[in-house]
Write a protein that holds these residues in place. Structure first.
Motif, PDB file in Angstrom:
ATOM      1  N   ARG A   1       0.828  -1.211   0.000  1.00 38.52           N
ATOM      2  CA  ARG A   1       0.000   0.000   0.000  1.00 38.52           C
ATOM      3  C   ARG A   1       0.855   1.250   0.000  1.00 38.52           C
ATOM      4  NH1 ARG A   1      -2.368   1.754   5.548  1.00 38.52           N
ATOM      5  NH2 ARG A   1      -0.106   2.146   5.684  1.00 38.52           N
ATOM      6  N   ASP A   2       1.881   1.276   0.865  1.00 37.85           N
ATOM      7  CA  ASP A   2       2.741   2.458   0.946  1.00 37.85           C
ATOM      8  C   ASP A   2       3.517   2.668  -0.351  1.00 37.85           C
ATOM      9  OD1 ASP A   2       1.788   2.740   3.504  1.00 37.85           O
ATOM     10  OD2 ASP A   2       3.606   2.011   4.494  1.00 37.85           O
ATOM     11  N   HIS A   3       3.935   1.572  -0.968  1.00 35.60           N
ATOM     12  CA  HIS A   3       4.646   1.645  -2.248  1.00 35.60           C
ATOM     13  C   HIS A   3       3.761   2.289  -3.316  1.00 35.60           C
ATOM     14  CE1 HIS A   3       6.748   0.365  -5.869  1.00 35.60           C
ATOM     15  NE2 HIS A   3       5.719  -0.363  -6.220  1.00 35.60           N
ATOM     16  N   ILE A   4       2.512   1.850  -3.410  1.00 33.71           N
ATOM     17  CA  ILE A   4       1.582   2.416  -4.395  1.00 33.71           C
ATOM     18  C   ILE A   4       1.225   3.851  -4.024  1.00 33.71           C
ATOM     19  CG2 ILE A   4      -0.677   2.176  -5.477  1.00 33.71           C
ATOM     20  CD1 ILE A   4       1.348   0.028  -6.286  1.00 33.71           C
ATOM     21  N   ARG A   5       1.079   4.134  -2.721  1.00 33.82           N
ATOM     22  CA  ARG A   5       0.737   5.496  -2.299  1.00 33.82           C
ATOM     23  C   ARG A   5       1.855   6.473  -2.669  1.00 33.82           C
ATOM     24  NH1 ARG A   5      -2.387   8.208   1.758  1.00 33.82           N
ATOM     25  NH2 ARG A   5      -2.172  10.415   1.189  1.00 33.82           N
ATOM     26  N   GLU A   6       3.111   6.043  -2.526  1.00 31.92           N
ATOM     27  CA  GLU A   6       4.224   6.912  -2.908  1.00 31.92           C
ATOM     28  C   GLU A   6       4.196   7.221  -4.401  1.00 31.92           C
ATOM     29  OE1 GLU A   6       7.536   5.584   0.468  1.00 31.92           O
ATOM     30  OE2 GLU A   6       7.454   4.568  -1.484  1.00 31.92           O
ATOM     31  N   ARG A   7       3.925   6.206  -5.205  1.00 33.89           N
ATOM     32  CA  ARG A   7       3.822   6.430  -6.645  1.00 33.89           C
ATOM     33  C   ARG A   7       2.677   7.375  -6.971  1.00 33.89           C
ATOM     34  NH1 ARG A   7       3.235   0.744  -9.224  1.00 33.89           N
ATOM     35  NH2 ARG A   7       2.962   2.031 -11.078  1.00 33.89           N
ATOM     36  N   TYR A   8       1.578   7.209  -6.247  1.00 30.86           N
ATOM     37  CA  TYR A   8       0.439   8.105  -6.458  1.00 30.86           C
ATOM     38  C   TYR A   8       0.803   9.553  -6.121  1.00 30.86           C
ATOM     39  CZ  TYR A   8      -3.737  10.745  -5.303  1.00 30.86           C
ATOM     40  OH  TYR A   8      -4.671  11.746  -5.225  1.00 30.86           O
ATOM     41  N   GLU A   9       1.465   9.765  -4.989  1.00 34.46           N
ATOM     42  CA  GLU A   9       1.795  11.134  -4.582  1.00 34.46           C
ATOM     43  C   GLU A   9       2.757  11.788  -5.569  1.00 34.46           C
ATOM     44  OE1 GLU A   9       0.242  12.765  -2.480  1.00 34.46           O
ATOM     45  OE2 GLU A   9      -0.745  11.275  -1.240  1.00 34.46           O
ATOM     46  N   HIS A  10       3.673  11.019  -6.131  1.00 34.94           N
ATOM     47  CA  HIS A  10       4.573  11.546  -7.160  1.00 34.94           C
ATOM     48  C   HIS A  10       3.779  12.010  -8.377  1.00 34.94           C
ATOM     49  CE1 HIS A  10       7.806  10.562 -10.392  1.00 34.94           C
ATOM     50  NE2 HIS A  10       7.856  11.844 -10.072  1.00 34.94           N
ATOM     51  N   ARG A  11       2.871  11.138  -8.849  1.00 35.39           N
ATOM     52  CA  ARG A  11       2.063  11.493 -10.007  1.00 35.39           C
ATOM     53  C   ARG A  11       1.139  12.666  -9.705  1.00 35.39           C
ATOM     54  NH1 ARG A  11       1.274   7.423 -13.977  1.00 35.39           N
ATOM     55  NH2 ARG A  11      -0.388   8.796 -14.735  1.00 35.39           N
ATOM     56  N   ALA A  12       0.561  12.697  -8.497  1.00 35.01           N
ATOM     57  CA  ALA A  12      -0.343  13.785  -8.126  1.00 35.01           C
ATOM     58  C   ALA A  12       0.396  15.119  -8.086  1.00 35.01           C
ATOM     59  CB  ALA A  12      -0.996  13.498  -6.780  1.00 35.01           C
ATOM     60  N   PHE A  13       1.644  15.114  -7.597  1.00 32.50           N
ATOM     61  CA  PHE A  13       2.462  16.333  -7.587  1.00 32.50           C
ATOM     62  C   PHE A  13       2.685  16.834  -9.015  1.00 32.50           C
ATOM     63  CE2 PHE A  13       6.678  18.165  -8.228  1.00 32.50           C
ATOM     64  CZ  PHE A  13       6.642  19.254  -7.363  1.00 32.50           C
TER      65      PHE A  13
ATOM     66  N   ALA B   1       1.280  25.833  -6.531  1.00 33.91           N
ATOM     67  CA  ALA B   1       0.212  24.932  -6.087  1.00 33.91           C
ATOM     68  C   ALA B   1       0.757  23.533  -5.820  1.00 33.91           C
ATOM     69  CB  ALA B   1      -0.892  24.874  -7.140  1.00 33.91           C
ATOM     70  N   ALA B   2       1.702  23.082  -6.667  1.00 32.19           N
ATOM     71  CA  ALA B   2       2.289  21.758  -6.468  1.00 32.19           C
ATOM     72  C   ALA B   2       3.086  21.701  -5.174  1.00 32.19           C
ATOM     73  CB  ALA B   2       3.177  21.399  -7.657  1.00 32.19           C
ATOM     74  N   ALA B   3       3.846  22.749  -4.880  1.00 24.05           N
ATOM     75  CA  ALA B   3       4.618  22.790  -3.637  1.00 24.05           C
ATOM     76  C   ALA B   3       3.687  22.795  -2.433  1.00 24.05           C
ATOM     77  CB  ALA B   3       5.511  24.022  -3.623  1.00 24.05           C
ATOM     78  N   SER B   4       2.598  23.561  -2.529  1.00 23.36           N
ATOM     79  CA  SER B   4       1.622  23.600  -1.435  1.00 23.36           C
ATOM     80  C   SER B   4       1.006  22.220  -1.226  1.00 23.36           C
ATOM     81  CB  SER B   4       0.533  24.627  -1.745  1.00 23.36           C
ATOM     82  OG  SER B   4      -0.460  24.618  -0.759  1.00 23.36           O
TER      83      SER B   4
ATOM     84  N   ARG C   1       1.747  17.050   2.687  1.00 21.24           N
ATOM     85  CA  ARG C   1       1.970  15.611   2.849  1.00 21.24           C
ATOM     86  C   ARG C   1       3.455  15.374   3.081  1.00 21.24           C
ATOM     87  NH1 ARG C   1      -1.928  17.031  -0.315  1.00 21.24           N
ATOM     88  NH2 ARG C   1      -3.816  15.767  -0.569  1.00 21.24           N
ATOM     89  N   PRO C   2       3.994  15.911   4.166  1.00 24.15           N
ATOM     90  CA  PRO C   2       5.448  15.884   4.378  1.00 24.15           C
ATOM     91  C   PRO C   2       6.039  14.482   4.432  1.00 24.15           C
ATOM     92  CG  PRO C   2       4.295  16.504   6.388  1.00 24.15           C
ATOM     93  CD  PRO C   2       3.282  16.535   5.292  1.00 24.15           C
ATOM     94  N   GLN C   3       5.251  13.485   4.824  1.00 25.19           N
ATOM     95  CA  GLN C   3       5.794  12.122   4.920  1.00 25.19           C
ATOM     96  C   GLN C   3       6.180  11.552   3.560  1.00 25.19           C
ATOM     97  OE1 GLN C   3       2.664  13.077   5.231  1.00 25.19           O
ATOM     98  NE2 GLN C   3       1.182  11.388   5.134  1.00 25.19           N
ATOM     99  N   PHE C   4       5.611  12.123   2.474  1.00 25.41           N
ATOM    100  CA  PHE C   4       5.918  11.631   1.134  1.00 25.41           C
ATOM    101  C   PHE C   4       6.931  12.508   0.404  1.00 25.41           C
ATOM    102  CE2 PHE C   4       1.564  10.155   2.054  1.00 25.41           C
ATOM    103  CZ  PHE C   4       1.781   8.789   1.974  1.00 25.41           C
ATOM    104  N   LEU C   5       7.327  13.601   1.018  1.00 21.45           N
ATOM    105  CA  LEU C   5       8.232  14.538   0.359  1.00 21.45           C
ATOM    106  C   LEU C   5       9.569  13.902  -0.018  1.00 21.45           C
ATOM    107  CD1 LEU C   5       8.679  17.373  -0.671  1.00 21.45           C
ATOM    108  CD2 LEU C   5       9.369  18.065   1.646  1.00 21.45           C
ATOM    109  N   PRO C   6      10.231  13.112   0.854  1.00 18.24           N
ATOM    110  CA  PRO C   6      11.522  12.498   0.458  1.00 18.24           C
ATOM    111  C   PRO C   6      11.384  11.598  -0.765  1.00 18.24           C
ATOM    112  CG  PRO C   6      11.235  12.391   2.830  1.00 18.24           C
ATOM    113  CD  PRO C   6       9.923  12.834   2.270  1.00 18.24           C
TER     114      PRO C   6
END
Length: 343
Positions: free
Chosen positions: A262-274, A285-288, A293-298
């Motif tokens: 789940r976390d692996h897919i969520r990280e991919r999602y957050e990258h695409r969403a950014f 807007a992308a930075a905001s 979601r600071p946990q996905f920033l790295p």
């Protein structure tokens, strides 16, 4: 070819083919399924195609009465198409065949020689040109069991490396198991629908076996549906994991590995969403979005850096594979026929 109907003790198979705009490949898939004596039904669901997928499938009907073609006016996605086919069929065993893949002759006999399973998969040959495909190497039909943990780990990918092998397996499934546990494809999923169904079956105690014998030909295409998924598809996939994780009876080890997926897919999602937010609304807007979601920033920062490095190299580094055929599983060659050796 002797039909399995001549042997009432042999369970027969329904081959389910969900197809959209597959007029160029569907004939090969259907022909290969009808060639199998143990196949009593081939159900093609033309999922809102704009080409003549249904006509191409019908063109290779062998007159046996086993081919059924269902045409959907609007595209509903592979999950809905497969559920429609399952509902329209009655064979006790169900086999999924992608519209651009095919079966090698004699796929099912070595598989059905085994017992004590609810899902049963065989080896896969990955090829780029089905017209040039040679008969697969003959491997021993040794069987092993795949656990829920091994299955999920095989669906966690890493950039620059092939996805874990178990994610590609194409098992036969017992209809009785699906019915007993009220399992069908999640029609909200357009990505990872096979993974989700098989995982839910394993969570219900399905016995999953795989043999080294190779009977499935998977055609490798750069423009496959899975390579063109939408950002929203990733969201629905990690939410499907969350639905499974909501079961309080899920064992600890299973919970841990599904959480990793789940976390692996969520990280991919957050990258695409950014990237989507940046494209649609600009970098501010992308930075905001990202700082909310600071946990996905790295992960997102690393993914962006790797994207830039790949772009400078001219694209992702291809995974080296043999030009003719690559097998999913490393099989043990079958013993030579003594009669052939004597000759």
């Amino acid at each position: 070819m002797e039909s399995a109907t001549a042997h009432p003790d042999v369970q027969t198979i329904c081959v389910v083919i969900a197809a959209k705009n597959a007029a160029d490949t569907i004939a090969t898939a259907v022909r290969s399924a009808l060639h199998e004596a143990l196949v009593s039904e081939v159900v093609v669901v033309d999922d809102g195609s704009s080409d003549d997928t249904a006509g191409a499938a019908r063109s290779v009907d062998d007159g046996s009465g086993r081919l059924q073609i269902i045409s959907l006016e609007k595209n509903q996605g592979p999950s809905a198409a497969r559920n429609r086919a399952i509902a329209a069929s009655s064979a006790p065993l169900i086999a999924i065949l992608d519209a651009d893949d095919f079966f090698f002759p004699g796929r099912f006999e070595p598989m059905l020689a085994l017992g004590d399973w609810d899902m049963l998969a065989d080896n896969i040959a990955f090829i780029s040109d089905p017209a040039a495909a040679l008969p697969p190497e003959k491997f021993e039909s040794r069987a092993r069991t795949i656990s829920l943990i091994e299955f999920v780990e095989g669906n966690i990918s890493e950039r620059g490396k092939p996805r874990g092998e178990t994610g590609f397996l194409k098992p036969i499934i017992r209809r009785s198991f699906l019915d007993a546990h009220r399992l069908r494809y999640d029609e909200g999923l357009r990505l990872g629908e096979d993974y989700d169904l098989y995982l839910r079956a394993l969570a219900k105690g399905a016995r999953y076996k795989v043999i080294e014998h190779c009977g499935y030909g998977a055609v490798v295409r750069a423009d496959s549906l899975s390579s063109r998924h939408r950002t929203h598809d990733l969201k629905t996939l990690y939410e499907a994991d969350e639905a499974i994780l909501s079961d309080p009876l899920l064992p600890t080890q299973a919970r841990a590995v599904i959480t990793r997926h789940r976390d692996h897919i969520r990280e991919r999602y957050e990258h695409r969403a950014f990237l989507d937010t940046k494209s649609n609304s600009g970098i501010v807007a992308a930075a905001s979005y990202m700082f909310g979601r600071p946990q996905f920033l790295p992960y997102v920062a690393q993914a962006i850096l790797l994207d830039k490095m790949e772009a400078r190299r001219g694209g992702p580094v291809p995974v080296a594979t043999p030009h003719a055929m690559r097998y999913l599983l490393a099989g043990v060659p079958a013993a030579a026929d003594p009669a052939a050796v004597q000759k």
